[in-house]
Design a protein around this motif. Structure first.
Motif, PDB file in Angstrom:
ATOM      1  N   GLU A 223      -2.897  -0.853   4.274  1.00 27.34           N
ATOM      2  CA  GLU A 223      -2.530  -1.810   5.321  1.00 27.34           C
ATOM      3  C   GLU A 223      -2.344  -3.215   4.747  1.00 27.34           C
ATOM      4  O   GLU A 223      -1.475  -3.970   5.211  1.00 27.34           O
ATOM      5  CB  GLU A 223      -3.581  -1.803   6.428  1.00 27.34           C
ATOM      6  N   ARG A 224      -3.150  -3.583   3.760  1.00 27.96           N
ATOM      7  CA  ARG A 224      -2.970  -4.894   3.139  1.00 27.96           C
ATOM      8  C   ARG A 224      -1.613  -4.988   2.455  1.00 27.96           C
ATOM      9  O   ARG A 224      -0.975  -6.045   2.461  1.00 27.96           O
ATOM     10  CB  ARG A 224      -4.096  -5.171   2.138  1.00 27.96           C
ATOM     11  N   ARG A 225      -1.166  -3.889   1.848  1.00 32.23           N
ATOM     12  CA  ARG A 225       0.148  -3.897   1.202  1.00 32.23           C
ATOM     13  C   ARG A 225       1.255  -4.114   2.241  1.00 32.23           C
ATOM     14  O   ARG A 225       2.193  -4.894   2.007  1.00 32.23           O
ATOM     15  CB  ARG A 225       0.385  -2.594   0.459  1.00 32.23           C
ATOM     16  N   VAL A 226       1.158  -3.432   3.383  1.00 27.89           N
ATOM     17  CA  VAL A 226       2.176  -3.595   4.429  1.00 27.89           C
ATOM     18  C   VAL A 226       2.201  -5.033   4.935  1.00 27.89           C
ATOM     19  O   VAL A 226       3.275  -5.643   5.070  1.00 27.89           O
ATOM     20  CB  VAL A 226       1.928  -2.607   5.591  1.00 27.89           C
TER      21      VAL A 226
ATOM     22  N   TYR B  17       8.633  -0.934   2.942  1.00 26.57           N
ATOM     23  CA  TYR B  17       9.522  -1.087   1.786  1.00 26.57           C
ATOM     24  C   TYR B  17       8.823  -0.860   0.453  1.00 26.57           C
ATOM     25  O   TYR B  17       9.418  -0.352  -0.487  1.00 26.57           O
ATOM     26  CB  TYR B  17      10.091  -2.503   1.865  1.00 26.57           C
ATOM     27  N   GLU B  18       7.553  -1.214   0.334  1.00 18.32           N
ATOM     28  CA  GLU B  18       6.820  -1.084  -0.924  1.00 18.32           C
ATOM     29  C   GLU B  18       5.752   0.006  -0.869  1.00 18.32           C
ATOM     30  O   GLU B  18       4.825   0.010  -1.682  1.00 18.32           O
ATOM     31  CB  GLU B  18       6.191  -2.433  -1.288  1.00 18.32           C
TER      32      GLU B  18
ATOM     33  N   PRO C  68       4.875   3.991  -1.239  1.00 18.46           N
ATOM     34  CA  PRO C  68       5.333   5.314  -1.676  1.00 18.46           C
ATOM     35  C   PRO C  68       5.182   6.363  -0.572  1.00 18.46           C
ATOM     36  O   PRO C  68       4.237   6.314   0.218  1.00 18.46           O
ATOM     37  CB  PRO C  68       4.418   5.634  -2.867  1.00 18.46           C
ATOM     38  N   GLU C  69       6.103   7.306  -0.555  1.00 20.85           N
ATOM     39  CA  GLU C  69       6.093   8.334   0.485  1.00 20.85           C
ATOM     40  C   GLU C  69       4.789   9.127   0.499  1.00 20.85           C
ATOM     41  O   GLU C  69       4.240   9.421   1.568  1.00 20.85           O
ATOM     42  CB  GLU C  69       7.270   9.284   0.272  1.00 20.85           C
ATOM     43  N   LYS C  70       4.257   9.474  -0.681  1.00 27.46           N
ATOM     44  CA  LYS C  70       3.035  10.263  -0.731  1.00 27.46           C
ATOM     45  C   LYS C  70       1.858   9.516  -0.114  1.00 27.46           C
ATOM     46  O   LYS C  70       0.971  10.128   0.491  1.00 27.46           O
ATOM     47  CB  LYS C  70       2.723  10.665  -2.175  1.00 27.46           C
ATOM     48  N   GLU C  71       1.841   8.204  -0.250  1.00 23.35           N
ATOM     49  CA  GLU C  71       0.756   7.428   0.335  1.00 23.35           C
ATOM     50  C   GLU C  71       0.906   7.326   1.848  1.00 23.35           C
ATOM     51  O   GLU C  71      -0.087   7.242   2.577  1.00 23.35           O
ATOM     52  CB  GLU C  71       0.690   6.046  -0.317  1.00 23.35           C
ATOM     53  N   ILE C  72       2.131   7.342   2.328  1.00 21.82           N
ATOM     54  CA  ILE C  72       2.376   7.364   3.770  1.00 21.82           C
ATOM     55  C   ILE C  72       1.856   8.672   4.355  1.00 21.82           C
ATOM     56  O   ILE C  72       1.202   8.695   5.403  1.00 21.82           O
ATOM     57  CB  ILE C  72       3.877   7.183   4.055  1.00 21.82           C
TER      58      ILE C  72
END
Length: 333
Positions: A33-36, A212-213, A215-219
């Motif tokens: 969440e911090r990255r988003v 945007y930043e 990765p799909e696997k982390e989503i």
């Protein structure tokens, strides 16, 4: 040896190889969440009071971005959703059910827009036409993409949204970067980014990508750990021949061998964009067929509709070729 969370020392539930990082559920959720939020701040994606329209398919990316926007902006920004039904029985209908459930669970107003009503044709009918006319290409995505973008921008206009939000993630962006390089689409390459279509004064509502930043696997991991409802049974059954699949496989293979590859591809784009003069905005015209903004007098959607309706045979909804987009839609409704 069992890995432990680098923040609290409890058992690690996820490993991010590019760090490497080891996190428990709580600290991975916080990290993600911090990255988003950092992406939103860094690129200035969302300002207070701006109205946000989220394109929601029911898949993991769009459901997650809808959830996070609701979590952090429900008290500062009006949020609505648009759900597009391309007409793929057994696939899209199930995803739409989940998209609607999510919107109702989070009290987000939504609208369902159908290809059949907007364009007089569905994705399944497009595939039947492609079987009749090989000149239409191999992948339905070439038609579906422009149609979806037309509906999204039109809905953003009609709802007076300041920003159109999509669930595009790091994998999507890295694939697009390589595709534009390999296809020698330099202008499209330099127009990629966390925010695109900034010509609001010309009818193009800015599209933003909060994931945007990510990765799909982390989503996928975030959705599983935090019980975010989403459709995950299978991929689109009509996209098996899309060129993007080859780029996805290539990047996933390199990411496995060389962790951090996808972040490096994204960094290359950003570095290249900084090293050249900013591109001037394309002067937009108005499409003669549908009235939507377009670089020329005929938008991609109307151009594609002409090709499809000129093809006779199974799957034809409107048999008359050479008519405008609006005429075709009126006959189909």
């Amino acid at each position: 040896m069992e890995q432990t969370c680098e923040k609290c020392g409890n058992a690690s539930q996820i490993t991010l190889n590019y760090g490497p990082h080891y996190y428990c559920k709580e600290h991975f959720t916080d990290f993600f969440e911090r990255r988003v939020r950092k992406t939103i701040r860094k690129f200035g994606l969302i300002k207070p009071q701006e109205k946000l329209l989220v394109g929601v398919s029911g898949g993991k990316d769009s459901m997650l971005v809808l959830y996070l926007l609701h979590k952090y902006y429900k008290d500062s920004n009006p949020i609505e959703a648009v759900i597009i039904d391309e007409g793929i029985p057994g696939y899209r209908d199930k995803a739409i059910e989940l998209a609607i459930e999510g919107c109702e669970q989070w009290n987000i107003p939504y609208t369902v827009q159908k290809f059949e009503k907007e364009f007089g044709i569905t994705d399944m009918q497009i595939m039947k036409k492609m079987a009749v006319n090989k000149d239409l290409g191999k992948s339905c995505c070439a038609f579906c993409g422009p149609f979806r973008r037309t509906i999204l921008n039109k809905q953003a206009q009609e709802t007076k949204a300041d920003k159109l939000v999509t669930g595009h993630n790091l994998d999507d962006e890295a694939q697009s970067i390589l595709m534009n390089v390999m296809d020698n689409h330099s202008e499209k390459f330099f127009r990629l980014g966390a925010i695109v279509n900034s010509q609001k004064e010309q009818g193009m509502v800015p599209r933003i990508k909060p994931l945007y930043e990510c990765p799909e696997k982390e989503i996928i991991a975030y959705c599983m750990m935090n019980s975010i409802p989403h459709y995950s049974e299978k991929c689109c059954p009509l996209g098996s021949k899309a060129k993007r699949n080859d780029y996805r496989a290539f990047l996933n293979d390199f990411e496995l061998k060389y962790p951090g590859t996808k972040f490096s591809v994204l960094a290359f784009l950003q570095g290249a964009q900084k090293s050249v003069a900013p591109l001037t905005s394309t002067v937009m015209e108005t499409c003669d067929g549908c009235g939507q903004p377009s670089p020329s007098k005929q938008c991609n959607s109307c151009r594609n509709l002409e090709k499809l309706h000129a093809t006779k045979g199974e799957g034809t909804v409107v048999e008359s070729a050479g008519k405008s987009c609006n005429e075709l839609k009126q006959e189909a409704t």
